[in-house]
Write an enzyme that holds these catalytic residues in place. Structure first.
Site, PDB file in Angstrom:
ATOM      1  N   GLU A   4      -9.475 -13.485  -1.461  1.00 14.83           N
ATOM      2  CA  GLU A   4      -8.685 -13.836  -0.268  1.00 14.83           C
ATOM      3  C   GLU A   4      -9.369 -14.951   0.511  1.00 14.83           C
ATOM      4  O   GLU A   4     -10.566 -14.881   0.795  1.00 14.83           O
ATOM      5  CB  GLU A   4      -8.504 -12.599   0.612  1.00 14.83           C
ATOM      6  CG  GLU A   4      -7.766 -12.906   1.904  1.00 14.83           C
ATOM      7  CD  GLU A   4      -7.244 -11.670   2.619  1.00 14.83           C
ATOM      8  OE1 GLU A   4      -6.841 -10.693   1.945  1.00 14.83           O
ATOM      9  OE2 GLU A   4      -7.232 -11.680   3.856  1.00 14.83           O
ATOM     10  N   ASP A  23     -10.685 -12.090  11.035  1.00 17.12           N
ATOM     11  CA  ASP A  23      -9.743 -12.063   9.914  1.00 17.12           C
ATOM     12  C   ASP A  23      -8.341 -12.235  10.504  1.00 17.12           C
ATOM     13  O   ASP A  23      -7.612 -11.265  10.676  1.00 17.12           O
ATOM     14  CB  ASP A  23      -9.883 -10.725   9.185  1.00 17.12           C
ATOM     15  CG  ASP A  23      -9.147 -10.717   7.869  1.00 17.12           C
ATOM     16  OD1 ASP A  23      -8.802 -11.798   7.371  1.00 17.12           O
ATOM     17  OD2 ASP A  23      -8.929  -9.620   7.332  1.00 17.12           O
ATOM     18  N   HIS A  35       0.876  -1.177   0.000  1.00 17.46           N
ATOM     19  CA  HIS A  35       0.000   0.000   0.000  1.00 17.46           C
ATOM     20  C   HIS A  35       0.910   1.223   0.000  1.00 17.46           C
ATOM     21  O   HIS A  35       2.001   1.186   0.607  1.00 17.46           O
ATOM     22  CB  HIS A  35      -0.829   0.117   1.276  1.00 17.46           C
ATOM     23  CG  HIS A  35      -1.748  -1.023   1.588  1.00 17.46           C
ATOM     24  ND1 HIS A  35      -1.344  -2.141   2.248  1.00 17.46           N
ATOM     25  CD2 HIS A  35      -3.070  -1.177   1.359  1.00 17.46           C
ATOM     26  CE1 HIS A  35      -2.385  -2.958   2.424  1.00 17.46           C
ATOM     27  NE2 HIS A  35      -3.443  -2.402   1.879  1.00 17.46           N
ATOM     28  N   ASP A  77       2.339   2.034   3.358  1.00 16.02           N
ATOM     29  CA  ASP A  77       3.275   1.049   3.934  1.00 16.02           C
ATOM     30  C   ASP A  77       4.724   1.483   3.754  1.00 16.02           C
ATOM     31  O   ASP A  77       5.572   1.157   4.582  1.00 16.02           O
ATOM     32  CB  ASP A  77       3.165  -0.321   3.232  1.00 16.02           C
ATOM     33  CG  ASP A  77       1.796  -0.954   3.361  1.00 16.02           C
ATOM     34  OD1 ASP A  77       1.037  -0.559   4.252  1.00 16.02           O
ATOM     35  OD2 ASP A  77       1.501  -1.861   2.545  1.00 16.02           O
ATOM     36  N   GLU A  89     -11.002  -6.497  -4.191  1.00 14.55           N
ATOM     37  CA  GLU A  89     -10.809  -7.598  -3.231  1.00 14.55           C
ATOM     38  C   GLU A  89     -12.042  -7.689  -2.340  1.00 14.55           C
ATOM     39  O   GLU A  89     -12.254  -6.844  -1.459  1.00 14.55           O
ATOM     40  CB  GLU A  89      -9.544  -7.320  -2.407  1.00 14.55           C
ATOM     41  CG  GLU A  89      -9.236  -8.442  -1.433  1.00 14.55           C
ATOM     42  CD  GLU A  89      -7.905  -8.217  -0.710  1.00 14.55           C
ATOM     43  OE1 GLU A  89      -6.932  -7.741  -1.350  1.00 14.55           O
ATOM     44  OE2 GLU A  89      -7.840  -8.506   0.488  1.00 14.55           O
ATOM     45  N   ASP A 102      -5.744 -13.797   9.279  1.00 20.67           N
ATOM     46  CA  ASP A 102      -4.641 -13.698   8.303  1.00 20.67           C
ATOM     47  C   ASP A 102      -3.477 -14.617   8.639  1.00 20.67           C
ATOM     48  O   ASP A 102      -2.311 -14.198   8.650  1.00 20.67           O
ATOM     49  CB  ASP A 102      -4.128 -12.254   8.203  1.00 20.67           C
ATOM     50  CG  ASP A 102      -5.105 -11.352   7.466  1.00 20.67           C
ATOM     51  OD1 ASP A 102      -5.909 -11.846   6.669  1.00 20.67           O
ATOM     52  OD2 ASP A 102      -5.050 -10.113   7.689  1.00 20.67           O
ATOM     53  N   ASP A 157      -0.949 -12.566   1.947  1.00 20.21           N
ATOM     54  CA  ASP A 157      -1.531 -11.546   2.835  1.00 20.21           C
ATOM     55  C   ASP A 157      -1.718 -12.222   4.192  1.00 20.21           C
ATOM     56  O   ASP A 157      -2.834 -12.524   4.617  1.00 20.21           O
ATOM     57  CB  ASP A 157      -2.871 -11.057   2.253  1.00 20.21           C
ATOM     58  CG  ASP A 157      -3.403  -9.855   3.007  1.00 20.21           C
ATOM     59  OD1 ASP A 157      -2.804  -9.506   4.031  1.00 20.21           O
ATOM     60  OD2 ASP A 157      -4.415  -9.281   2.574  1.00 20.21           O
ATOM     61  N   ASP A 197      -5.265 -13.607  -2.586  1.00 22.00           N
ATOM     62  CA  ASP A 197      -4.566 -13.311  -1.337  1.00 22.00           C
ATOM     63  C   ASP A 197      -4.611 -14.595  -0.529  1.00 22.00           C
ATOM     64  O   ASP A 197      -5.664 -15.013  -0.040  1.00 22.00           O
ATOM     65  CB  ASP A 197      -5.231 -12.151  -0.578  1.00 22.00           C
ATOM     66  CG  ASP A 197      -4.605 -10.811  -0.943  1.00 22.00           C
ATOM     67  OD1 ASP A 197      -3.833 -10.764  -1.918  1.00 22.00           O
ATOM     68  OD2 ASP A 197      -4.886  -9.813  -0.249  1.00 22.00           O
TER      69      ASP A 197
HETATM   70  C1  XUL Z   1      -7.600  -6.580   4.588  1.00 23.27           C
HETATM   71  C2  XUL Z   1      -6.839  -6.954   3.385  1.00 23.27           C
HETATM   72  C3  XUL Z   1      -5.992  -5.893   2.773  1.00 23.27           C
HETATM   73  C4  XUL Z   1      -5.948  -5.943   1.278  1.00 23.27           C
HETATM   74  C5  XUL Z   1      -5.202  -4.797   0.645  1.00 23.27           C
HETATM   75  O1  XUL Z   1      -8.402  -7.585   5.107  1.00 23.27           O
HETATM   76  O2  XUL Z   1      -6.875  -8.087   2.954  1.00 23.27           O
HETATM   77  O3  XUL Z   1      -4.727  -5.946   3.323  1.00 23.27           O
HETATM   78  O4  XUL Z   1      -5.385  -7.128   0.823  1.00 23.27           O
HETATM   79  O5  XUL Z   1      -5.680  -3.566   1.017  1.00 23.27           O
HETATM   80 CO    CO Z   2      -5.992  -9.061   1.335  1.00 17.41          CO
END
Ligand code: XUL
Ligand code: CO
Length: 439
Positions: free
Chosen positions: A270, A309, A103, A106, A234, A311, A341, A298
């Site tokens: 994702e 979430d 991003h 970032d 996304e 991740d 991600d 993702d």
């Molecule tokens: C948030 C997410 C983000 C996107 C990019 O859940 O997945 O990090 O991938 O903005």
């Molecule tokens: Co993402």
């Protein structure tokens, strides 16, 4: 270029050593040059490391402070941005991935005004470009963070105030310019605040029109600057908002159709967002292919018990193989790839933990490609599904789909005494084929 940190100095470049290795910092399955179905594993996966989870996040959560203590976390401003850039590219190179993602916020020295944001981004553009040239690491996609700054608390393009829309336009314009300059393969929109917290203060119709307008403007701009990459939305159902407009692949498709953008924008799917939406990942992938909007992935996972979430790094062989099966069967990635991600847990505080997470995920995906390819080469799954629908190739099937009216079908069915004969769906047999393919 000055080297600001040697945070990963104790870790040697990660190599493929095969399934029997006892070295935890080696690949067991991800032999990037191994050819599967005529393509190198690296070209099947097109893996990317994301900047935000591994280099920006310091381990804080809503109950506690950062835990990681990476050297650049104690710096500030441009010095922090520079040290982070060095560490990030060291990591990409040692892990041996071809791509990264980021991003705008970032990578830059934190900015307080929009003007400062643009200036700080310009400073980093040269530095990132130099790092890419020096290392050969490429950009899978760029994006703008339109969700962290308080100005976007009520949405970016869906904000009740047009001033927030205008600020989002500044960020997206410059993030797209930078993605073009860095030869990014895609540009991503994740609408973290493009939703609502309560309908008591929200006009959904107006907000959807604002979101449609924003995306249409971005697509026009893409063509204006000659960006040839793919624009991706996304999907995610909620978090941070109670309801996010881009909730899943089907909803995004309906939105794109309504605003005439279905041939311009695809999806970045994702895993953890799919499961939050109550879907399996392979459902979302198969739907994206069926609707002609599959773009990128993702790669991560949630925790089945808590519905957040989280991740985490993706490591479920069955789910990965089911997903890879659809991706390979439909021809694989074009501009997209597998973006990790994913983040290490808050207690995984060491530099090597970042490697363990990514190594495990790359190995799990490689195994998934190998298993999915063996299912495709074996052919029994596909043959079963083809046979299951074979009736639609008959005269009756073609006549129903292309020529008849409802009354004509009804009359013919009665006249000819048509009856449907139930056949087994053989789910258990098919699931056993799937399990047997994972070695
Ligand atoms: C948030 C997410 C983000 C996107 C990019 O859940 O997945 O990090 O991938 O903005
Ligand atoms: Co993402």
């Amino acid at each position: 270029m000055t080297q600001h940190t040697d945070y990963f100095a104790s870790i040697k470049p990660i190599r493929f050593e095969g399934p029997d290795t006892e070295n935890p910092l080696a690949f067991r399955w991800y032999d990037k040059d191994r050819v599967i179905m005529g393509k190198r594993l690296e070209d099947h996966l097109r893996p990317a490391v994301c900047y935000w989870h591994s280099f920006c996040w310091n381990g804080f959560d809503v109950f506690g402070d950062g835990t990681f203590n990476r050297p650049w976390h104690s710096l500030s401003g441009q010095e922090m941005a520079d040290a982070k850039l060095d560490a990030a590219f060291d990591f990409f190179v040692k892990l041996g991935v071809p791509y990264f993602t980021f991003h705008d916020v970032d990578v830059i020295a934190p900015a307080t005004t929009m003007k400062e944001h643009v200036e700080n981004l310009a400073v980093m553009a040269d530095k990132i470009e130099a790092k890419m040239a020096q290392t050969g690491v490429k950009l899978l996609w760029g994006t703008a963070n339109l969700f962290s700054n308080p100005r976007y608390m009520g949405g970016a393009s869906t904000n009740p105030d047009p001033e927030a829309f205008a600020c989002a336009a500044v960020q997206v314009r410059h993030a797209m310019d930078l993605t073009l300059r860095l030869k990014g393969q895609n540009y991503v929109f994740w609408g973290g605040r493009e939703g609502y917290d309560t309908l008591l203060n929200t006009q959904i119709g107006r907000e959807l029109d604002q979101l449609g307008r924003f995306l249409a403007l971005a697509v026009d701009y893409k063509h204006k600057i000659g960006f040839k990459g793919t624009m991706l939305i996304e999907p995610k159902p909620h978090e941070p908002t109670k309801h996010q407009y881009d909730r899943d692949v089907s909803t995004v498709y309906g939105f794109l159709k309504r605003y005439g953008l279905e041939n311009e924008v695809k999806v970045n799917v994702e895993t953890n967002h799919a499961t939050l939406a109550g879907h399996s990942m392979d459902h979302e992938i198969a739907t994206a292919f069926a609707l002609g909007i599959f773009g990128s992935v993702d790669a991560n996972r949630g925790d089945p018990q808590n519905g957040w979430d989280t991740d985490q790094f993706w490591n479920d062989p069955l789910e990965i193989t089911r997903t890879m099966y659809h991706i390979l069967k439909n021809g694989g990635f074009t501009t997209g790839g597998m973006n990790f991600d994913a983040k290490v847990r808050r207690q995984s505080i060491d530099a090597e933990d970042l490697f363990h997470g990514h190594i495990g995920a790359l190995d799990a995906l490689a195994r998934g490609v190998i298993a999915a390819a063996s299912l495709i080469e074996d052919g029994r799954l596909d043959a079963f599904a083809e046979e299951r629908y074979a009736g639609w190739k008959s005269e009756l099937g073609r006549w129903i789909m292309n020529e008849s009216g409802l009354d004509e079908i009804a009359e013919r069915a009665l006249r000819e005494g048509v009856e449907a004969k139930p056949k087994s769906g053989r789910q258990e047999y098919l699931e056993n084929l799937l399990s047997a393919a994972i070695r």
